[in-house]
Motif scaffolding. Structure first.
Motif, PDB file in Angstrom:
ATOM      1  N   GLU A 163      60.252  55.762  28.654  1.00 42.33           N
ATOM      2  CA  GLU A 163      61.194  56.872  28.777  1.00 42.33           C
ATOM      3  C   GLU A 163      61.626  57.000  30.242  1.00 42.33           C
ATOM      4  N   PRO A 164      62.934  56.912  30.503  1.00 37.84           N
ATOM      5  CA  PRO A 164      63.393  56.889  31.891  1.00 37.84           C
ATOM      6  C   PRO A 164      63.271  58.228  32.615  1.00 37.84           C
ATOM      7  N   HIS A 165      63.271  59.327  31.895  1.00 36.96           N
ATOM      8  CA  HIS A 165      63.169  60.661  32.487  1.00 36.96           C
ATOM      9  C   HIS A 165      62.904  61.641  31.355  1.00 36.96           C
ATOM     10  N   PHE A 166      62.735  62.898  31.661  1.00 37.33           N
ATOM     11  CA  PHE A 166      62.409  63.875  30.615  1.00 37.33           C
ATOM     12  C   PHE A 166      63.638  64.487  29.949  1.00 37.33           C
ATOM     13  N   GLN A 167      64.817  64.057  30.341  1.00 36.77           N
ATOM     14  CA  GLN A 167      66.025  64.516  29.677  1.00 36.77           C
ATOM     15  C   GLN A 167      66.407  63.500  28.601  1.00 36.77           C
ATOM     16  N   TYR A 168      67.329  63.902  27.755  1.00 40.84           N
ATOM     17  CA  TYR A 168      67.812  63.017  26.699  1.00 40.84           C
ATOM     18  C   TYR A 168      68.378  61.739  27.303  1.00 40.84           C
ATOM     19  N   TRP A 169      68.025  60.596  26.717  1.00 40.89           N
ATOM     20  CA  TRP A 169      68.541  59.304  27.157  1.00 40.89           C
ATOM     21  C   TRP A 169      69.472  58.765  26.081  1.00 40.89           C
ATOM     22  N   SER A 170      70.750  58.620  26.392  1.00 37.67           N
ATOM     23  CA  SER A 170      71.754  58.242  25.399  1.00 37.67           C
ATOM     24  C   SER A 170      71.566  56.825  24.858  1.00 37.67           C
ATOM     25  N   GLY A 171      70.829  55.970  25.555  1.00 39.34           N
ATOM     26  CA  GLY A 171      70.601  54.613  25.086  1.00 39.34           C
ATOM     27  C   GLY A 171      69.573  54.516  23.972  1.00 39.34           C
ATOM     28  N   PHE A 172      68.951  55.622  23.648  1.00 36.45           N
ATOM     29  CA  PHE A 172      67.882  55.634  22.648  1.00 36.45           C
ATOM     30  C   PHE A 172      68.329  55.070  21.300  1.00 36.45           C
ATOM     31  N   PHE A 173      69.469  55.490  20.814  1.00 38.83           N
ATOM     32  CA  PHE A 173      69.900  55.109  19.466  1.00 38.83           C
ATOM     33  C   PHE A 173      70.471  53.693  19.378  1.00 38.83           C
ATOM     34  N   SER A 174      70.699  53.061  20.502  1.00 36.29           N
ATOM     35  CA  SER A 174      71.143  51.668  20.452  1.00 36.29           C
ATOM     36  C   SER A 174      69.951  50.708  20.527  1.00 36.29           C
ATOM     37  N   THR A 175      68.760  51.259  20.607  1.00 39.59           N
ATOM     38  CA  THR A 175      67.535  50.465  20.696  1.00 39.59           C
ATOM     39  C   THR A 175      67.068  50.064  19.303  1.00 39.59           C
ATOM     40  N   LYS A 176      66.727  48.809  19.141  1.00 41.89           N
ATOM     41  CA  LYS A 176      66.224  48.310  17.857  1.00 41.89           C
ATOM     42  C   LYS A 176      64.891  47.616  18.073  1.00 41.89           C
ATOM     43  N   ASN A 177      63.968  47.776  17.158  1.00 40.44           N
ATOM     44  CA  ASN A 177      62.687  47.079  17.154  1.00 40.44           C
ATOM     45  C   ASN A 177      62.033  47.071  18.534  1.00 40.44           C
ATOM     46  N   ALA A 178      61.713  48.253  19.033  1.00 41.76           N
ATOM     47  CA  ALA A 178      61.143  48.368  20.375  1.00 41.76           C
ATOM     48  C   ALA A 178      59.903  49.245  20.357  1.00 41.76           C
ATOM     49  N   TYR A 179      59.036  49.016  21.301  1.00 43.05           N
ATOM     50  CA  TYR A 179      57.896  49.883  21.529  1.00 43.05           C
ATOM     51  C   TYR A 179      58.355  50.947  22.506  1.00 43.05           C
ATOM     52  N   LEU A 180      58.281  52.216  22.111  1.00 43.36           N
ATOM     53  CA  LEU A 180      58.736  53.318  22.957  1.00 43.36           C
ATOM     54  C   LEU A 180      57.536  53.981  23.602  1.00 43.36           C
ATOM     55  N   ASP A 181      57.569  54.123  24.910  1.00 43.72           N
ATOM     56  CA  ASP A 181      56.488  54.755  25.656  1.00 43.72           C
ATOM     57  C   ASP A 181      57.057  55.986  26.338  1.00 43.72           C
ATOM     58  N   GLY A 182      56.508  57.142  26.038  1.00 41.61           N
ATOM     59  CA  GLY A 182      56.989  58.377  26.647  1.00 41.61           C
ATOM     60  C   GLY A 182      56.821  59.532  25.689  1.00 41.61           C
ATOM     61  N   TYR A 183      57.422  60.640  26.013  1.00 40.39           N
ATOM     62  CA  TYR A 183      57.310  61.836  25.172  1.00 40.39           C
ATOM     63  C   TYR A 183      58.466  61.948  24.174  1.00 40.39           C
ATOM     64  N   TRP A 184      59.650  61.563  24.548  1.00 43.62           N
ATOM     65  CA  TRP A 184      60.818  61.553  23.657  1.00 43.62           C
ATOM     66  C   TRP A 184      60.910  62.861  22.866  1.00 43.62           C
ATOM     67  N   GLN A 185      60.822  63.980  23.557  1.00 42.84           N
ATOM     68  CA  GLN A 185      60.729  65.252  22.870  1.00 42.84           C
ATOM     69  C   GLN A 185      61.994  66.109  22.914  1.00 42.84           C
ATOM     70  N   GLY A 186      63.067  65.572  23.429  1.00 42.70           N
ATOM     71  CA  GLY A 186      64.310  66.328  23.455  1.00 42.70           C
ATOM     72  C   GLY A 186      64.869  66.540  22.054  1.00 42.70           C
ATOM     73  N   GLU A 187      65.453  67.690  21.839  1.00 41.16           N
ATOM     74  CA  GLU A 187      65.996  68.056  20.525  1.00 41.16           C
ATOM     75  C   GLU A 187      67.075  67.077  20.046  1.00 41.16           C
ATOM     76  N   LYS A 188      67.836  66.516  20.966  1.00 41.45           N
ATOM     77  CA  LYS A 188      68.924  65.609  20.570  1.00 41.45           C
ATOM     78  C   LYS A 188      68.418  64.369  19.843  1.00 41.45           C
ATOM     79  N   TYR A 189      67.176  63.962  20.109  1.00 41.63           N
ATOM     80  CA  TYR A 189      66.632  62.796  19.415  1.00 41.63           C
ATOM     81  C   TYR A 189      66.451  63.071  17.924  1.00 41.63           C
ATOM     82  N   PHE A 190      66.330  64.329  17.551  1.00 40.38           N
ATOM     83  CA  PHE A 190      65.997  64.692  16.180  1.00 40.38           C
ATOM     84  C   PHE A 190      67.119  65.426  15.445  1.00 40.38           C
TER      85      PHE A 190
END
Length: 109
Positions: free
Chosen positions: A21-48
């Motif tokens: 996770e690059p920072h604690f704010q929403y990262w717009s590149g998240f949804f273009s990621t495929k088959n990846a191991y994600l490390d971080g909190y990823w807790q922003g509302e926009k992800y969900f």
């Protein structure tokens, strides 16, 4: 941003892409990621946002509250209420936060 996982014996079982996770704010590149191991909190509302209904359904009680719990819920709804969550691990190894927690509790009573 993307770093390949090392060549240890288990690397063939892991996704080819590791993303921290690059920072604690929403990262717009998240949804273009495929088959990846994600490390971080990823807790922003926009992800969900896309599945917010599914999440809300999962956290909806399927059994009605008992009379006692309903009375407590009604009381909470009709006054200024505060919920305090204390993570035990935060003060087991470092007792300093206990003083802070006590001061906060005293200020809201």
């Amino acid at each position: 941003m993307r770093v390949a996982i090392g060549n240890d014996r288990l690397s063939r079982l892991r996704p080819k892409t590791y993303i921290q996770e690059p920072h604690f704010q929403y990262w717009s590149g998240f949804f273009s990621t495929k088959n990846a191991y994600l490390d971080g909190y990823w807790q922003g509302e926009k992800y969900f946002e896309r599945i917010s209904g599914v999440i809300r359904d999962a956290f909806t009680f399927s059994v009605p509250m008992s009379d006692r719990n309903q009375a407590l819920a009604d009381e909470i709804d009709t006054c200024n209420s505060v919920s305090v969550h204390v993570r035990r691990g935060d003060y087991i190894t470092n007792p300093e936060p206990v003083n802070f927690i006590l001061a906060v509790l005293l200020s809201i009573t």
